[in-house]
Design a protein around this motif. Structure first.
Motif, mmCIF file in Angstrom:
data_model
loop_
_atom_site.group_PDB
_atom_site.id
_atom_site.type_symbol
_atom_site.label_atom_id
_atom_site.label_comp_id
_atom_site.label_asym_id
_atom_site.label_seq_id
_atom_site.Cartn_x
_atom_site.Cartn_y
_atom_site.Cartn_z
ATOM 1 N N GLN A 263 -5.598 0.547 -4.645
ATOM 2 C CA GLN A 263 -5.431 1.169 -3.338
ATOM 3 C C GLN A 263 -6.699 1.152 -2.508
ATOM 4 O O GLN A 263 -6.655 0.977 -1.290
ATOM 5 N N ILE B 157 -7.165 -2.356 -1.015
ATOM 6 C CA ILE B 157 -6.152 -2.674 -0.008
ATOM 7 C C ILE B 157 -6.346 -1.805 1.229
ATOM 8 O O ILE B 157 -6.143 -2.253 2.368
ATOM 9 N N ARG B 158 -6.761 -0.561 1.045
ATOM 10 C CA ARG B 158 -7.050 0.282 2.211
ATOM 11 C C ARG B 158 -8.178 -0.314 3.048
ATOM 12 O O ARG B 158 -8.111 -0.318 4.290
ATOM 13 N N TYR C 23 0.827 -1.217 0.000
ATOM 14 C CA TYR C 23 0.000 0.000 0.000
ATOM 15 C C TYR C 23 0.859 1.263 0.000
ATOM 16 O O TYR C 23 0.557 2.237 -0.698
#
Length: 434
Positions: free
Chosen positions: A174, A177-178, A165
């Protein structure tokens, strides 16, 4: 027409491998001597693989490998077998064609195959080696994180995902994954709300309804209920059909004792929840606490009963339905539902508490007492069992038995503040004697 198009036109209606081999036989013969034919067949195999016809693709690739055993063709065979979930065959083929020197493409596929074969240590060691040798390739970080997560090593899973990340923002999704990192943090016993807030302060990433939902959960866990409600409401504004956010908002209204808003949310969910949705159990349970259960909601719950696989869910459904009708002063219907739905229930003894409170409502003291005693014999997991039986005995003017019962279970799982108060009332009846 190109050779690729010519071959594709010939095989476009073929349905079996036997017919495929017959149609391609002339091209296999020419592929032994002509690079153009070999390449065209290789392109056809890759095309079929992309379309999902991996069995056809593998047949063509294996014939090409027999003609000219190129390592790249062997790699594509291994990859196709892996995608086809034939992991042993994929592993055998990759072992046959892998170069002796560590090569990223081959080693990464090998790690994925080992992972699929549940060879945890081999996959983990190879992924770590890949990260050391090829630190700018992001895929090993992602796969290693998943591997650690699957084996319950959450701190290492979070570490490698966070590396991806932080250092590969342009090579990853992103947003996804966040969300994953936020879920890791939320699941911790000592959650760091500031860390989650920092994740979502990134102005380069737009927040969606799922992001606001996660923020709402984080604020709920940190007891910041006003912020949690605001985030849940934002999530619903972005996606009015986000049921997770609606259920969370219902919980938050319940936590903050906002009865009017809670009832409104229950009404919306009761109308909008799809048929046979398992979350109906939770909805009815909350609705009962604020007298907001409709017959439509009970009917939905009854419909779901016949789909519930777990006995614990079946019992909860029967319990909710019975308690609804008892609360509506319809004990006869409660008894009918109890007998009808409970007919297929495996352990009839487990229904004894529900029979007890139903017969009590029907003023059938003899049957009520019989079932209360049976429920106690089986130590039925109903928190109010001893409380309700004690009250029943008191109403029957049998304070002595009520006193014995309360003392017997005063340090048990049935103990509660209400039972403590009832115990004092019983003692007061005896003039405060111990």
């Amino acid at each position: 027409m190109s050779l690729f198009d010519q071959i594709l036109d010939e095989i476009k209606t073929i349905e079996t491998i036997e017919d495929l081999n017959v149609s391609l036989a002339p091209y296999y013969q020419s592929a032994a001597d002509e690079k153009e034919s070999y390449q065209a067949l290789l392109d056809i195999a890759q095309y079929l693989n992309r379309l999902g016809y991996r069995d056809f693709s593998i047949v063509i690739l294996e014939r090409l490998y027999d003609i000219n055993p190129l390592k790249n063709v062997g790699y594509q065979i291994a990859l196709a077998y892996y995608q086809y979930q034939y992991y042993e065959q994929a592993n055998d083929w990759l072992d046959e064609v892998s170069p002796s020197k560590l090569t990223y493409k081959y080693a990464f596929l090998k790690a994925q195959i080992l992972n699929a074969l549940d060879h945890y240590n081999g996959a983990r060691e190879l992924l770590i080696e890949l990260i050391k040798e090829f630190p700018t390739q992001v895929e090993p970080y992602i796969i290693l994180s998943k591997l650690y997560e699957e084996h319950g090593i959450v701190d290492r899973a979070e570490y490698y995902l966070n590396v991806a990340y932080e250092y590969f923002p342009n090579q990853i999704n992103q947003l996804e994954i966040r969300k994953k990192l936020a879920n890791f943090e939320i699941s911790k016993e000592m959650m760091n709300i500031e860390k989650i807030e920092e994740m979502y302060a990134n102005e380069n990433l737009e927040n969606g309804d799922e992001d606001y939902y996660l923020l709402a959960i984080a604020y709920q866990r940190s007891k910041q209920f006003e912020k949690a409600i605001a985030m849940a409401e934002k999530s619903i504004q972005m996606n009015p059909d986000n049921f997770e956010s609606h259920f969370l908002l219902m919980e938050l209204y319940q936590d903050t004792n906002r009865q009017s808003a809670l009832k409104k949310e229950i009404t919306w969910l009761a109308k909008s929840l799809p048929p046979f949705d398992p979350t109906i159990l939770k909805l009815v349970e909350v609705a009962l606490t604020v007298d907001e259960v409709s017959i439509e909601l009970i009917n939905k719950l009854e419909d779901y009963y016949f789909l519930a696989d777990e006995e614990v869910d079946q019992y909860q459904i029967i319990s909710l339905i019975v308690k609804y009708y008892l609360k509506e002063n319809n004990p006869a219907i409660a008894l009918h539902q109890l007998r009808t739905l409970g007919e297929e229930f495996d352990d009839q003894n487990y229904l004894s508490y529900l029979y007890a409170i139903t017969f009590e409502s029907l003023a059938n003291s003899e049957e009520a007492n019989k079932y209360f005693m049976k429920a106690i014999d089986y130590l039925i997991n109903e928190p109010d069992l001893i409380l309700d039986y004690s009250r029943f005995l008191m109403n029957e003017n049998n304070y002595e038995e009520a006193r014995k019962l309360v003392k017997r279970f005063e340090t048990s799982i049935y103990q509660s503040p209400e039972l403590t108060i009832l115990s004092k009332q019983i003692e007061n009846h005896f003039g405060g004697e111990k």
